[in-house]
Design an enzyme around this catalytic site. Structure first.
Site, PDB file in Angstrom:
ATOM      1  N   GLU A 204       2.685  -6.093  14.167  1.00 30.29           N
ATOM      2  CA  GLU A 204       1.757  -6.239  15.277  1.00 30.29           C
ATOM      3  C   GLU A 204       1.075  -7.611  15.267  1.00 30.29           C
ATOM      4  O   GLU A 204       0.533  -8.046  16.260  1.00 30.29           O
ATOM      5  CB  GLU A 204       0.718  -5.111  15.296  1.00 30.29           C
ATOM      6  CG  GLU A 204      -0.139  -4.981  14.064  1.00 30.29           C
ATOM      7  CD  GLU A 204       0.484  -4.108  12.971  1.00 30.29           C
ATOM      8  OE1 GLU A 204      -0.279  -3.621  12.136  1.00 30.29           O
ATOM      9  OE2 GLU A 204       1.717  -3.930  12.917  1.00 30.29           O
TER      10      GLU A 204
ATOM     11  N   ARG B 239       0.810  -1.212   0.000  1.00 31.80           N
ATOM     12  CA  ARG B 239       0.000   0.000   0.000  1.00 31.80           C
ATOM     13  C   ARG B 239       0.847   1.267   0.000  1.00 31.80           C
ATOM     14  O   ARG B 239       0.397   2.304  -0.479  1.00 31.80           O
ATOM     15  CB  ARG B 239      -0.981  -0.021   1.176  1.00 31.80           C
ATOM     16  CG  ARG B 239      -1.961  -1.193   1.035  1.00 31.80           C
ATOM     17  CD  ARG B 239      -3.050  -1.256   2.052  1.00 31.80           C
ATOM     18  NE  ARG B 239      -2.624  -1.099   3.423  1.00 31.80           N
ATOM     19  CZ  ARG B 239      -3.453  -0.904   4.434  1.00 31.80           C
ATOM     20  NH1 ARG B 239      -4.755  -0.825   4.220  1.00 31.80           N
ATOM     21  NH2 ARG B 239      -2.989  -0.785   5.658  1.00 31.80           N
TER      22      ARG B 239
END
Length: 177
Positions: A99, A62
């Site tokens: 994460e 992205r």
């Protein structure tokens, strides 16, 4: 908050429990599908550039979407940072924790030069792992990381603090949630 920032926030949707339970994914596809929103995002990122930039670096995948048009508007080159096995030729690698997992990023060994003024662009700053690994790749080639700009910072994950620890330079976010 300016009109561009509000438009950007309005066009990013939350997807709960993706890619795993407990994660709220920030989906930028509605933003990209709206020409006004996409243009506003690129304009806001361009406005964060601190002076002349030689190269804009964007990370897979992205980050590519925003970094390439930002580079064009700044009159700079674009360098992709990709996952292993995606760039032909010789590459440097950097592994890091996400994460919700681990990842490795690569950059061509000849993509940057000593003293090149580099700006990193990404869509979201979460824990700082992706940007931190990219900063290490840039510095490993002797280039100067002058700024990191992200479309959205997830402030509650404290990625900005981690980047300071990694020496990733200054950071700006178009919006922070």
């Amino acid at each position: 908050m300016n009109a561009n920032q509000q438009l950007i926030l309005d066009l990013i949707r939350d997807v709960p429990d993706w890619p795993k339970p407990g994660v709220v994914f920030k989906d930028i596809t509605p933003l990209l599908a709206d020409p006004r929103g996409f243009a506003a995002a690129v304009d806001e990122l361009v406005a964060l550039a601190p002076g002349p930039i030689d190269i804009v670096v964007g990370m897979e995948a992205r980050g590519f979407i925003f970094a390439a048009p930002v580079a064009l508007k700044l009159g700079a080159g674009f360098v992709p940072v990709r996952k292993p096995g995606k760039l032909p030729g010789k590459v440097h690698e950097q592994s890091f924790a996400l994460e919700y997992g681990h990842e490795t990023l690569t950059i061509h060994t000849d993509a940057l030069w000593p003293g090149a003024r580099v700006m990193v662009i990404d869509d979201v700053l979460a824990t700082g792992g992706t940007v931190g690994a990219t900063a290490a790749l840039i510095k490993g080639q002797g280039a100067e990381l002058v700024h990191v700009a992200v479309l959205m910072e997830l402030g509650f994950l404290e990625g900005r603090g981690r980047l300071v620890e990694l020496g990733a330079g200054t950071l700006s976010a178009v919006v922070t949630v």
